[in-house]
Design an enzyme around this catalytic site. Structure first.
Site, PDB file in Angstrom:
ATOM      1  N   THR A  63      37.353  37.990  18.830  1.00 27.22           N
ATOM      2  CA  THR A  63      38.252  38.964  19.453  1.00 27.22           C
ATOM      3  C   THR A  63      38.208  40.339  18.782  1.00 27.22           C
ATOM      4  OG1 THR A  63      40.078  38.153  18.093  1.00 27.22           O
ATOM      5  CG2 THR A  63      39.872  37.221  20.308  1.00 27.22           C
ATOM      6  N   THR A  65      37.164  40.586  15.179  1.00 24.01           N
ATOM      7  CA  THR A  65      37.415  40.369  13.757  1.00 24.01           C
ATOM      8  C   THR A  65      36.503  41.208  12.876  1.00 24.01           C
ATOM      9  OG1 THR A  65      37.996  38.081  14.302  1.00 24.01           O
ATOM     10  CG2 THR A  65      37.666  38.600  11.979  1.00 24.01           C
ATOM     11  N   THR A  66      35.222  41.234  13.183  1.00 25.68           N
ATOM     12  CA  THR A  66      34.253  41.945  12.332  1.00 25.68           C
ATOM     13  C   THR A  66      34.571  43.436  12.282  1.00 25.68           C
ATOM     14  OG1 THR A  66      32.561  40.319  12.944  1.00 25.68           O
ATOM     15  CG2 THR A  66      31.808  42.354  11.920  1.00 25.68           C
ATOM     16  N   TRP A  67      34.895  44.012  13.430  1.00 23.12           N
ATOM     17  CA  TRP A  67      35.239  45.434  13.470  1.00 23.12           C
ATOM     18  C   TRP A  67      36.528  45.701  12.711  1.00 23.12           C
ATOM     19  CZ3 TRP A  67      37.360  48.500  18.212  1.00 23.12           C
ATOM     20  CH2 TRP A  67      37.267  49.883  17.965  1.00 23.12           C
ATOM     21  N   HIS A 121      41.572  32.652  10.916  1.00 19.27           N
ATOM     22  CA  HIS A 121      41.719  32.279  12.326  1.00 19.27           C
ATOM     23  C   HIS A 121      42.803  31.214  12.489  1.00 19.27           C
ATOM     24  CE1 HIS A 121      38.370  34.679  13.523  1.00 19.27           C
ATOM     25  NE2 HIS A 121      37.441  33.920  12.989  1.00 19.27           N
ATOM     26  N   ARG A 273      26.844  41.686  18.564  1.00 17.61           N
ATOM     27  CA  ARG A 273      26.139  41.507  19.832  1.00 17.61           C
ATOM     28  C   ARG A 273      26.211  42.778  20.672  1.00 17.61           C
ATOM     29  NH1 ARG A 273      26.600  39.572  25.148  1.00 17.61           N
ATOM     30  NH2 ARG A 273      28.868  39.555  25.037  1.00 17.61           N
ATOM     31  N   LYS A 274      27.362  43.017  21.311  1.00 21.30           N
ATOM     32  CA  LYS A 274      27.523  44.209  22.141  1.00 21.30           C
ATOM     33  C   LYS A 274      28.830  44.936  21.860  1.00 21.30           C
ATOM     34  CE  LYS A 274      26.331  43.955  26.506  1.00 21.30           C
ATOM     35  NZ  LYS A 274      26.234  43.467  27.894  1.00 21.30           N
ATOM     36  N   GLY A 275      29.902  44.184  21.743  1.00 23.82           N
ATOM     37  CA  GLY A 275      31.199  44.802  21.486  1.00 23.82           C
ATOM     38  C   GLY A 275      31.779  45.548  22.669  1.00 23.82           C
TER      39      GLY A 275
END
Length: 309
Positions: A63, A65-67, A121, A273-275
Site C-alpha cells: 500500500t 510502505t517502501t515510499w 504490517h 514496480r510502478k507505483g
C-alpha cells in the site's frame, strides 16, 4: 487481543488455502497470517515496548510502505538522507516482525536509541496493547483496495514458487474479497488504524497513498510537523519529495539489485514496480471493479470512511 492465541501451535489454528495446493494462511485474532511470520509476530506483541520517541510505520502489504519508509527516514534523518542512495529503504527502516524480532525477544541496540523508526504490517487489533500503552508516533498509509489487490498479485507472482505455480488473478480476486490474503482482511486492517487515528490524533497520522501522490508537498510538510521535525520552508520539503520520488529511488543501484536480502525471499528490485494510481484498470474487469467497490461501500462507506471507490 488475547495474546494466548499467538502462543498456540500452528496445528491448533484455523487455516485456509490461499495459493497452490499446500500454501495456507493461519487465522490469529481474526486475521490471516503467513506461517513463517507467526512466531515473530508473537514476539513483537509480547515483548516490543516502544519508547515515546519511536516512530512506527504501519500498513497493509503493498500500500506504499517502501515510499513511506523513504519519506519518513528523510524527514527524521534529514542530514543523512543521502543514505537512501546506497541503502534499500527496507534496510534503513526495518520491519518488526520480518527483521527485528525474528530470533530474539528484544530490539537490538542501535547507535541512536532516540528517533528509532520501525515498520509493521501487524493489524492494530493484534498490536493494540503495545500501541495503546505508548506515546510513540504511528504513521499509517493505506491504498485503494483495487490497486492494493493488483500490486499484491504482481508481488506474489515474483516468488520462486510462482515460476511453476502462478497465482492466478481470478483466484487472487476471490481470496481478497473474502479477506483471505496475508494480513487480511484488508478492510479490517485499515479500519483498525483509521479508528485509532480518530481516537488518538496526536499520536496517529493516517494518510492515503493517493493523497500523498496528489500533493506530496502538503502532506510531507504535515508529516514533518507531526513527527516533531518541522521544515523551515517549502524548499526543504521539495528537496525531500524530489529525493524520494519513484523515478529517483527506483534508479539507484541498490534498488535495482537482483540480490535478495537475508530477511526475505525476493530480490531488492521486487519492491519497485510502478507505483501508479489506478493501475487496477489495466487488469480488472468492470464486473470485478464493481464487486470490489460494493464491498468497499459496505466495509468503509457505511462506517463513515468514504474512500476506495
Amino acid at each position: 487481543m488475547d495474546n494466548s492465541l499467538l502462543e498456540m501451535d500452528l496445528s491448533t489454528l484455523p487455516k485456509e488455502n490461499w495459493w497452490g495446493d499446500h500454501d495456507y494462511l493461519y487465522k490469529v485474532g481474526g486475521f490471516w497470517l503467513l506461517p513463517q511470520f507467526i512466531q515473530s509476530i508473537c514476539r513483537v506483541v509480547k515483548h516490543f515496548k516502544p519508547i515515546p520517541s519511536d516512530i512506527i510505520l504501519a500498513s497493509y502489504p503493498k500500500t506504499g510502505t517502501t515510499w513511506l519508509k523513504s519519506l519518513v527516514f528523510s524527514i527524521v534523518h534529514r542530514s543523512s538522507k543521502h543514505r537512501l542512495s546506497i541503502n534499500h529503504p527496507h534496510d534503513l527502516v526495518p520491519t518488526l516482525e520480518v527483521q527485528v524480532f525474528t530470533t530474539s525477544d528484544v530490539v537490538p541496540c542501535s547507535e541512536n536509541q532516540s528517533n528509532r523508526i520501525f515498520s509493521t504490517h501487524i493489524p492494530y487489533q493484534l498490536l493494540s496493547e503495545t500501541l495503546d500503552s505508548s506515546e510513540c508516533r504511528v504513521v499509517y498509509v493505506t491504498r485503494n483496495p483495487k490497486d492494493t489487490l493488483v500490486s499484491t498479485w504482481h508481488f506474489v507472482n515474483k516468488w520462486k514458487k510462482a515460476l511453476d505455480c502462478p497465482w492466478q488473478l481470478d483466484v487472487a480476486i476471490d481470496k481478497f474479497c473474502h479477506g483471505l490474503s496475508p494480513c487480511g482482511p484488508y478492510y479490517d486492517h485499515v479500519m483498525g488504524y483509521k479508528k485509532l487515528s480518530l481516537e488518538r490524533p496526536t499520536n496517529v497520522f493516517f494518510i492515503t497513498y493517493e493523497e500523498l501522490r496528489a500533493d506530496p508537498i502538503t502532506h510531507v510538510k504535515r508529516l514533518g510537523e507531526f513527527l516533531g521535525f518541522p521544515f523551515e520552508g517549502n524548499e526543504q520539503v521539495q528537496e525531500v519529495v524530489n529525493s524520494c520520488s519513484f523515478e529517483v529511488l527506483s534508479n539507484y543501484e541498490v534498488n535495482r539489485s537482483e540480490e535478495s536480502p537475508t530477511w526475505f525471499q525476493l530480490p531488492y528490485n521486487s519492491f519497485f514496480r510502478k507505483g501508479d494510481v489506478g493501475d487496477h484498470k489495466n487488469y480488472l474487469s468492470d464486473e470485478t471493479i464493481e464487486r470490489i467497490d460494493a464491498l468497499t461501500r459496505e466495509k468503509f462507506h457505511s462506517l463513515g470512511f468514504n474512500y476506495g471507490t
